[in-house]
Design an enzyme around this catalytic site. Sequence first.
Site, PDB file in Angstrom:
ATOM      1  CG  ASP A 244      -1.792   1.244   1.256  1.00 22.39           C
ATOM      2  OD1 ASP A 244      -2.392   1.561   0.219  1.00 22.39           O
ATOM      3  OD2 ASP A 244      -1.863   1.889   2.311  1.00 22.39           O
TER       4      ASP A 244
ATOM      5  CD  GLU B 220      -4.084   1.415  -3.015  1.00 22.01           C
ATOM      6  OE1 GLU B 220      -5.249   1.649  -2.697  1.00 22.01           O
ATOM      7  OE2 GLU B 220      -3.140   2.153  -2.724  1.00 22.01           O
TER       8      GLU B 220
ATOM      9  CB  CYS C  42     -12.457  -6.447   8.878  1.00 21.82           C
ATOM     10  SG  CYS C  42     -11.668  -7.579  10.036  1.00 21.82           S
TER      11      CYS C  42
ATOM     12  CB  CYS D 112     -14.722 -10.768  10.281  1.00 21.67           C
ATOM     13  SG  CYS D 112     -15.147  -9.015  10.297  1.00 21.67           S
TER      14      CYS D 112
ATOM     15  CB  CYS E 196     -12.734  -5.138  12.564  1.00 23.41           C
ATOM     16  SG  CYS E 196     -14.247  -5.861  11.940  1.00 23.41           S
TER      17      CYS E 196
ATOM     18  CB  CYS F  76     -14.123  -9.556  14.287  1.00 22.19           C
ATOM     19  SG  CYS F  76     -12.709  -8.978  13.338  1.00 22.19           S
TER      20      CYS F  76
ATOM     21  CG  ASP G 279      -0.698   3.438   5.643  1.00 17.89           C
ATOM     22  OD1 ASP G 279      -1.780   3.803   5.146  1.00 17.89           O
ATOM     23  OD2 ASP G 279       0.188   4.233   6.006  1.00 17.89           O
TER      24      ASP G 279
END
Length: 406
Positions: free
Chosen positions: A184, A268, A332, A335, A351, A354, A361
């Site tokens: 990232d 990306e 997330c 989950c 999250c 969860c 990042d």
Amino acid sequence: MSRFRLHPTPAQQAVLRDHCGHARYIWNLAVEQHAHWHPGRKGAPGYLEQCRQLTAVRAEYPWLAAGSQTVQQQALRDFAQAMTAFFDPTNPAGRPSWRKAGRDEGFRIVGRGRQWDVRRVSRKVGLVWVPKAGWVRFRWSRAVPPGVKSYRVTMDRAGRWHVAFAVSPGPVPAPGNGQAVGIDRGLAVSAALSTGEMLHCPALTARERTRLRRMQRQLARAERGSNRRGRVRHAIARLKARETDRRKDWAEKVSTDIARRFDLIRVEDLQIKNMTRSARGTRDDPGRNVRAKAGLNRGILRSGWGLLVRRLQDKAPGRVEKVRPAFTSQRCPACGQVDRDSRESQAVFRCTACGFACHEDVNAAINIAAGHPTHLPIPLHSRGGFRDAGPVNREPQLLASLAGRG
Ligand SMILES: [Zn+2]
């Protein structure tokens, strides 16, 4: 590419400057030829046709004929390569543009053994043969890689000469461990890996930045054409060149390291240019670090992201995958929940379902590694959840895909 500081004598500098001038002249002619081309017209001349034209032009203009044919021909080849890069959709290179004196100074020499050679004369001194200039000294700061076929001589804005020997960067072999990594890009952290590593592209130090700002103020006050102005400009150019060097070194090291460690590299898919224009993103997928980006557009370029991705593609051809950059910060990885509110702060992802937490990042990098966002189901909006950041959208298949890749 390994770059060495070149130390030409004053007489050699004059020859090198001529080479630069010729290369620039030929390059600009090629730019002009292609600028006159419009759809519907006969195609602009290609490399071979241009080489034939070069021979004709040299017969007519003694000042060009006095220069090195290799230099001039290679300028055409550089141009041809730049056009190829421009038409390649995966390459962020723009259309080859006009070269200006003092700014884009350089030329390429090919044909080792016939046109040039390189040798070491003492522990710290090497010699490289430049057509019409003879043996030029350079600082032997590391070994010249064996098997180099060509080199490029450049003069930066600070007036420093360099020679870079081109080693076609033999692709780095894949480790064969089946591992994928996501990277990232960011500003605070130049690159976060899905492994949790955070990499920082070196920029100027705080002290150097202060000095740069002070000199820029001095430049604004200095009288046009004065000696003082020239000196300050020179010093500013040196400082900026130093920053560029650091960025290049960083991209080289990091790209080699990543290409060696992972079979599959996911980044990306973003156009640096679009990103610098607006960091805001869309309403449904707001950009991250909006405030930081707005003031620091140049920082993205400074972080060397584009350079890193290009070098990765060189070193790991066919192993770099571009992933759609949507929702990578809201999902997330544990989950599969997508919720805007999971972005607890600029730096922390937690999250809301969860409780999985990590650096913001790194979270994005993990999602990029999973390659998930490319398969994002579109009808999220029709379920009404996302737009208002209300109900939760669960996507349990992410966990399975993560596990499958582990
Ligand atoms: Zn979760």
